[in-house]
Design an enzyme around this catalytic site. Structure first.
Site, PDB file in Angstrom:
ATOM      1  N   THR A 198       0.932  -1.282   0.039  1.00 12.28           N
ATOM      2  CA  THR A 198       0.044   0.004   0.105  1.00 12.28           C
ATOM      3  C   THR A 198       0.784   1.371  -0.052  1.00 12.28           C
ATOM      4  OG1 THR A 198      -1.728  -1.049   1.190  1.00 12.28           O
ATOM      5  CG2 THR A 198      -1.590   1.255   1.440  1.00 12.28           C
TER       6      THR A 198
ATOM      7  N   VAL B 225     -13.758  -3.446   2.013  1.00 16.20           N
ATOM      8  CA  VAL B 225     -12.975  -2.222   1.978  1.00 16.20           C
ATOM      9  C   VAL B 225     -12.207  -2.099   3.072  1.00 16.20           C
ATOM     10  CG1 VAL B 225     -13.714  -0.016   1.775  1.00 16.20           C
ATOM     11  CG2 VAL B 225     -15.189  -1.269   0.596  1.00 16.20           C
ATOM     12  N   GLY B 226     -10.855  -1.649   2.825  1.00  9.94           N
ATOM     13  CA  GLY B 226      -9.919  -1.317   4.061  1.00  9.94           C
ATOM     14  C   GLY B 226      -9.823  -0.073   4.319  1.00  9.94           C
TER      15      GLY B 226
ATOM     16  N   THR C 134      -0.778   2.298   6.854  1.00  4.49           N
ATOM     17  CA  THR C 134      -0.338   0.794   5.935  1.00  4.49           C
ATOM     18  C   THR C 134      -0.249  -0.487   7.086  1.00  4.49           C
ATOM     19  OG1 THR C 134       0.917  -0.472   4.523  1.00  4.49           O
ATOM     20  CG2 THR C 134       2.027   1.268   5.775  1.00  4.49           C
ATOM     21  N   GLY C 135      -0.914  -1.397   6.600  1.00  3.09           N
ATOM     22  CA  GLY C 135      -0.907  -2.536   7.519  1.00  3.09           C
ATOM     23  C   GLY C 135      -2.327  -3.158   7.627  1.00  3.09           C
TER      24      GLY C 135
HETATM   25  N1  ASP Z   1      -4.064  -1.266   4.863  1.00  3.82           N
HETATM   26  C1  ASP Z   1      -4.225  -1.812   3.871  1.00  3.82           C
HETATM   27  C2  ASP Z   1      -5.694  -2.527   3.693  1.00  3.82           C
HETATM   28  O1  ASP Z   1      -6.100  -3.011   4.542  1.00  3.82           O
HETATM   29  C3  ASP Z   1      -3.267  -3.015   3.321  1.00  3.82           C
HETATM   30  C4  ASP Z   1      -1.705  -2.312   3.669  1.00  3.82           C
HETATM   31  O2  ASP Z   1      -1.720  -1.422   3.949  1.00  3.82           O
HETATM   32  O3  ASP Z   1      -1.146  -3.562   3.503  1.00  3.82           O
HETATM   33  O4  ASP Z   1      -6.451  -2.385   2.796  1.00  3.82           O
END
Ligand code: ASP
Length: 314
Positions: A178, A207-208, A229-230
Site C-alpha cells: 500500500t 473495503v479497507g 499501512t497494515g
Molecule cells: N491497509 C491496507 C488494507 O487494509 C493494506 C496494507 O496497507 O497493507 O487494505
C-alpha cells in the site's frame, strides 16, 4: 504555533509488512529504493516550486500507482476472484475536505479520482461502478483490467489459494505495498493521501482503511496529516489518523510520542502496520511495528529512503 515559516517536507510509505533481507535480492532492494526516490522527487518538485501539500501528495502517490512494484494502481493485489479492487483517499488539511473511493476497477490513477470526488462532487466517498461512471464523466484516464495485473500478483494469489484452499486467507507476506504520502508546504498547509489494492485474496467487496477518512488517511492543519499501512481492519478499529490527531491536540503529546502510542494501539489488537505523519510545527515521523516498511522523506532538497526495520533512512 509560532509564525516562523515552516520548511516544506514530504514523507512517503510504500507499505509495511514482513519485509526482510532474507527474502530480498540486491536487485529488488535497488528497484524499490529507486521507485521510492522517484515518488519523493515527483512530490517534492511540487513543494519546491511553492506548490501545495495537496498537489505534492497526489503526485507522490501517482508515481507509485504507475509503478508495478507497489500494491496500488498497476500491480495491485488481487481479490479471491482474481479481480482488481482499488481503495484510495485524500484529505486537505486546510479545510478538512476529503475524497475517497473503494472497489474501483478501471480508473488508472485512483488517487486522482479520489481528489476529483473531493473537489467536484458534494460527496466524500464513491464506490464500485459509481467510481467508473464518475471517472468517465470527468474525463479521467481509465485502463483495461489487464493493465493493472502483474505476474507477481497472479502468482501470489495462486500460491495463497493453493496453500490454504480457503476463500479468505490473510497473508502477511503478500499484503504489503500500500502506498501513502503526507506533506507540509511552505505555507504550513498539510495534506495526506493513501492508495492500495488491499490484500491478496481479500473477498470481493472488502473495503479497507485506505478508503476510510480518519482511519487510513487524515489531515488537519491544526494537528497532523497521516497515512497508514497494515492490517486495515485494525486501523479502522483504532481509527488511526483521527486518533493520532486527537492525541496531539488533546494530550499535548509530541507527534513522535503520539505516533508511538497509536502504533502501540495497533499492536495491542495483535496487528502490524505503520504510519507516516507530519505536523504544522516541523515534525515528521515514520513508525511501524512490522519487520519493515518502505519509506522515505524529502526535505532541504535531500531525499532519503529505507526499507528494513533496523535501517536509518539514507
Ligand atoms: N491497509 C491496507 C488494507 O487494509 C493494506 C496494507 O496497507 O497493507 O487494505
Amino acid at each position: 504555533m509560532s509564525d516562523k515559516p515552516v520548511k516544506p517536507v514530504l514523507v512517503i510509505h510504500g507499505g509495511a509488512g514482513a519485509i526482510t533481507r532474507e527474502e530480498s535480492t540486491p536487485e529488488k532492494i535497488r528497484e524499490r529504493r529507486e521507485a521510492l526516490l522517484a515518488s519523493l522527487k515527483a512530490g517534492y518538485a511540487v513543494l519546491k516550486q511553492g506548490g501545495s501539500a495537496l498537489d505534492a501528495v497526489e503526485q507522490a502517490v501517482l508515481s507509485m500507482e504507475d509503478c508495478p512494484l507497489f500494491n496500488c494502481g498497476r500491480g495491485a493485489c488481487l481479490t479471491s476472484e482474481g479481480t482488481i479492487e482499488h481503495d484510495a483517499s485524500i484529505m486537505d488539511g486546510r479545510t478538512r475536505a476529503a475524497g475517497a473511493l473503494s472497489g474501483s476497477r478501471r480508473v488508472r490513477n485512483p488517487i486522482s479520482a479520489a481528489r476529483a470526488i473531493m473537489e467536484r462532487t458534494p460527496h466524500i466517498h464513491l464506490t464500485g461502478d459509481g467510481v467508473e461512471l464518475f471517472a468517465r464523466e470527468q474525463g479521467l484516464a481509465l485502463a483495461p483490467e489487464w493493465y493493472f495485473y502483474t505476474p507477481e500478483r497472479l502468482e501470489a494469489l495462486r500460491r495463497i489459494q493453493a496453500a490454504k484452499g480457503q476463500p479468505f486467507v490473510l497473508s502477511e507476506k503478500d499484503r504489503h505495498g500500500t502506498v501513502g504520502a503526507v506533506a507540509r508546504d511552505a505555507d504550513g498547509n498539510l495534506a495526506a493521501a493513501t492508495s492500495t489494492g488491499g490484500y491478496a485474496n481479500k473477498l470481493p467487496g472488502r473495503v479497507g482503511d485506505s478508503a476510510h477518512i480518519g482511519a487510513g488517511t487524515f489531515a488537519d492543519n491544526a494537528t497532523v496529516a497521516a497515512s497508514g499501512t497494515g492490517h486495515g481492519e485494525t486501523f479502522m478499529r483504532v481509527v488511526m489518523g483521527h486518533r493520532l490527531s486527537d492525541l496531539v491536540e488533546l494530550t499535548g503529546q509530541s507527534l513522535d510520542e503520539a505516533a508511538t502510542a497509536v502504533i502501540n494501539d495497533i499492536g495491542r489488537f495483535g496487528a502490524t502496520g505503520g504510519l507516516i505523519a507530519v505536523d504544522a510545527r516541523g515534525g515528521a515521523v515514520m513508525k511501524f511495528n512490522s519487520p519493515g516498511m518502505y519509506r522515505g522523506i524529502a526535505e532541504d532538497d535531500t531525499f532519503k529512503v529505507a526499507i528494513f526495520g533496523d535501517e536509518e533512512v539514507s
